[in-house]
Design an enzyme around this catalytic site. Structure first.
Site, PDB file in Angstrom:
ATOM      1  N   TYR A 149       0.833  -1.204   0.000  1.00 26.03           N
ATOM      2  CA  TYR A 149       0.000   0.000   0.000  1.00 26.03           C
ATOM      3  C   TYR A 149       0.869   1.257   0.000  1.00 26.03           C
ATOM      4  O   TYR A 149       0.712   2.131  -0.852  1.00 26.03           O
ATOM      5  CB  TYR A 149      -0.903  -0.033   1.237  1.00 26.03           C
ATOM      6  CG  TYR A 149      -1.907   1.083   1.327  1.00 26.03           C
ATOM      7  CD1 TYR A 149      -3.024   1.101   0.494  1.00 26.03           C
ATOM      8  CD2 TYR A 149      -1.770   2.106   2.263  1.00 26.03           C
ATOM      9  CE1 TYR A 149      -3.967   2.126   0.588  1.00 26.03           C
ATOM     10  CE2 TYR A 149      -2.709   3.116   2.366  1.00 26.03           C
ATOM     11  CZ  TYR A 149      -3.803   3.124   1.524  1.00 26.03           C
ATOM     12  OH  TYR A 149      -4.739   4.133   1.630  1.00 26.03           O
ATOM     13  N   GLU A 151       4.172   1.835  -0.632  1.00 27.42           N
ATOM     14  CA  GLU A 151       5.006   2.059  -1.809  1.00 27.42           C
ATOM     15  C   GLU A 151       4.150   2.196  -3.064  1.00 27.42           C
ATOM     16  O   GLU A 151       4.502   2.938  -3.983  1.00 27.42           O
ATOM     17  CB  GLU A 151       6.039   0.934  -1.984  1.00 27.42           C
ATOM     18  CG  GLU A 151       7.036   0.824  -0.840  1.00 27.42           C
ATOM     19  CD  GLU A 151       8.028   1.998  -0.745  1.00 27.42           C
ATOM     20  OE1 GLU A 151       7.836   3.037  -1.396  1.00 27.42           O
ATOM     21  OE2 GLU A 151       9.009   1.846   0.005  1.00 27.42           O
ATOM     22  N   GLY A 152       3.037   1.466  -3.102  1.00 21.98           N
ATOM     23  CA  GLY A 152       2.112   1.623  -4.228  1.00 21.98           C
ATOM     24  C   GLY A 152       1.615   3.056  -4.312  1.00 21.98           C
ATOM     25  O   GLY A 152       1.585   3.672  -5.386  1.00 21.98           O
ATOM     26  N   LYS A 153       1.244   3.605  -3.161  1.00 24.18           N
ATOM     27  CA  LYS A 153       0.721   4.974  -3.128  1.00 24.18           C
ATOM     28  C   LYS A 153       1.825   5.992  -3.420  1.00 24.18           C
ATOM     29  O   LYS A 153       1.565   7.049  -3.990  1.00 24.18           O
ATOM     30  CB  LYS A 153       0.084   5.248  -1.770  1.00 24.18           C
ATOM     31  CG  LYS A 153      -1.258   4.544  -1.571  1.00 24.18           C
ATOM     32  CD  LYS A 153      -2.309   5.235  -2.428  1.00 24.18           C
ATOM     33  CE  LYS A 153      -3.711   4.833  -2.067  1.00 24.18           C
ATOM     34  NZ  LYS A 153      -4.709   5.568  -2.857  1.00 24.18           N
ATOM     35  N   ASP A 210       0.745  -1.792  23.045  1.00 20.95           N
ATOM     36  CA  ASP A 210       0.408  -1.234  24.361  1.00 20.95           C
ATOM     37  C   ASP A 210      -0.632  -0.119  24.281  1.00 20.95           C
ATOM     38  O   ASP A 210      -1.025   0.448  25.308  1.00 20.95           O
ATOM     39  CB  ASP A 210       1.686  -0.725  25.064  1.00 20.95           C
ATOM     40  CG  ASP A 210       2.402   0.351  24.255  1.00 20.95           C
ATOM     41  OD1 ASP A 210       1.822   0.847  23.255  1.00 20.95           O
ATOM     42  OD2 ASP A 210       3.538   0.709  24.614  1.00 20.95           O
ATOM     43  N   GLN A 213       0.464   4.006  20.767  1.00 29.08           N
ATOM     44  CA  GLN A 213       0.615   4.600  19.436  1.00 29.08           C
ATOM     45  C   GLN A 213      -0.512   5.603  19.210  1.00 29.08           C
ATOM     46  O   GLN A 213      -1.597   5.446  19.768  1.00 29.08           O
ATOM     47  CB  GLN A 213       0.620   3.513  18.338  1.00 29.08           C
ATOM     48  CG  GLN A 213      -0.674   2.788  18.070  1.00 29.08           C
ATOM     49  CD  GLN A 213      -0.892   1.563  18.948  1.00 29.08           C
ATOM     50  OE1 GLN A 213      -0.549   1.550  20.123  1.00 29.08           O
ATOM     51  NE2 GLN A 213      -1.516   0.531  18.378  1.00 29.08           N
TER      52      GLN A 213
END
Ligand code: UDP
Length: 336
Positions: A149, A151-153, A210, A213
């Protein structure tokens, strides 16, 4: 562009979460809309209003195959965007991004149309710069599970900017950050849809890692407003422009917010953090403010209430099971 009434917009990914909302908005503003979708991650259930309009036409097709459609505006939204979905068939995800970009550019070039392309905050990978500004070039693992996704984008942005430079194609590229709202697929594995569905069904909320993020969540109406402004902007507005809500919170805080709304008795269950999961994410939207006069308006609490009402209605009308069956069929289809 800039008189919209009677003009035709081609939306790729029109049956998806964002595509269907943008379709409704364009129709309500007088556009004819041709919606193209392969229905791999989108659903015709998202287009009830559009199908009631005589200014809507649906084409079932895959953007990796060249198509020839007349339009004044092309908006390229086609691509599965939730990690479990785009990882289910990673090679097809890469083709969707790359060949989808070529085909959208070609159709826009033949029509002399503006091409609005939805790129993504995944361009920035696991970012070392916070908040993320458009000039930041990102930290993406090119061989990781998110690369199909990300690198495709990234390649899609390259293709679109090269069409602009070599063919003079009018382009507007936005980088979309996490977005939520009604019509999210309840089983696509994203955090907002998972937490709301789990809480409403009395199941434990699954926190990956956890829960420290961060993400920044934009309500879909705000995002669609940004897409409209980018669509109607002049040729000088090429982007890339971040579109997202800069209010950042941890996944743990999101879980607490949803528990407080639906039921504090709901348990939390910790699961392993998927690899390459970005540690933090928050858009810098100075560019969107100055170039598009855009900023999000809907507060997280209000947006979550509206999303919870949508999921609640799905459960009450017994539609949740239909989504689960459809999703199982899609997953087994891509797996085998
Ligand atoms: N996540 C989670 N529980 C879930 C689904 C996701 O804790 O049930 C986490 C995920 O690991 C990520 C964040 O929530 O850190 C956002 O995930 P999502 O798939 O919605 O989008 P992403 O921003 O990763 O593309």
């Amino acid at each position: 562009m800039h008189q919209s009434k009677g003009k035709t917009a081609l939306i790729t990914g029109a049956a998806g979460f964002l595509g269907s909302h943008l379709t409704d908005r364009l129709i309500s503003e007088g556009w004819h809309v041709i919606g193209l979708d392969n229905l791999m991650s989108g659903s015709l259930e998202n287009l009830p209003e559009a199908f009631r309009s005589n200014r809507f036409e649906f084409v079932e097709a895959d953007v990796i195959i060249p198509y020839d459609i007349n339009a004044d505006l092309v908006v390229n939204l086609a691509c599965p965007a939730s990690p479990p979905r785009y990882q289910a068939d990673p090679l097809h995800t890469m083709k969707t991004s790359v060949m989808g970009a070529f085909n959208a550019c070609e159709v826009a070039r033949k029509n002399n149309a503006r091409l609005v392309h939805s790129s993504t905050s995944e361009i920035y990978g696991d970012p070392e710069i916070h908040p993320q500004v458009e000039s930041y070039r990102g930290a993406v693992n090119p061989i990781g599970i998110r690369a199909c996704y990300d690198e495709g984008k990234r390649a899609a942005e390259t293709i679109i900017f090269d069409y602009n430079r070599t063919h003079g194609l009018e382009i507007g590229v936005c980088r979309i950050f996490n977005t939520y709202g009604p019509r999210m697929d309840p089983y696509d594995g994203r955090v907002v849809s998972n937490f709301i569905r789990q809480a409403l069904l009395g199941e434990p909320l699954t926190i990956y890692g956890d829960g420290k993020q961060t993400r920044s969540f934009c309500f879909v109406d705000d995002l669609v407003d940004g897409l409209m402004r980018l669509s109607l902007a002049g040729p000088d507005c090429v982007g890339p422009i971040n579109l997202g809500n800069p209010t950042e919170l941890t996944i743990m805080e999101l879980a607490e917010e949803i528990r407080n709304k639906i039921g504090t008795q709901v348990r939390i269950e910790y699961k392993p953090l998927p690899s390459d999961d970005p540690t933090r994410r928050k858009p810098d939207i100075a560019e969107a403010r100055s170039k598009l006069g855009w900023e999000p308006k809907v507060m997280l609490g209000d947006g979550l209430d509206r999303t919870i009402r949508y999921f609640d209605a799905l459960i009450r009308s017994d539609k949740l099971a239909d989504y689960q069956i459809a999703d199982n069929a899609r997953y087994s289809m891509v797996a085998g």
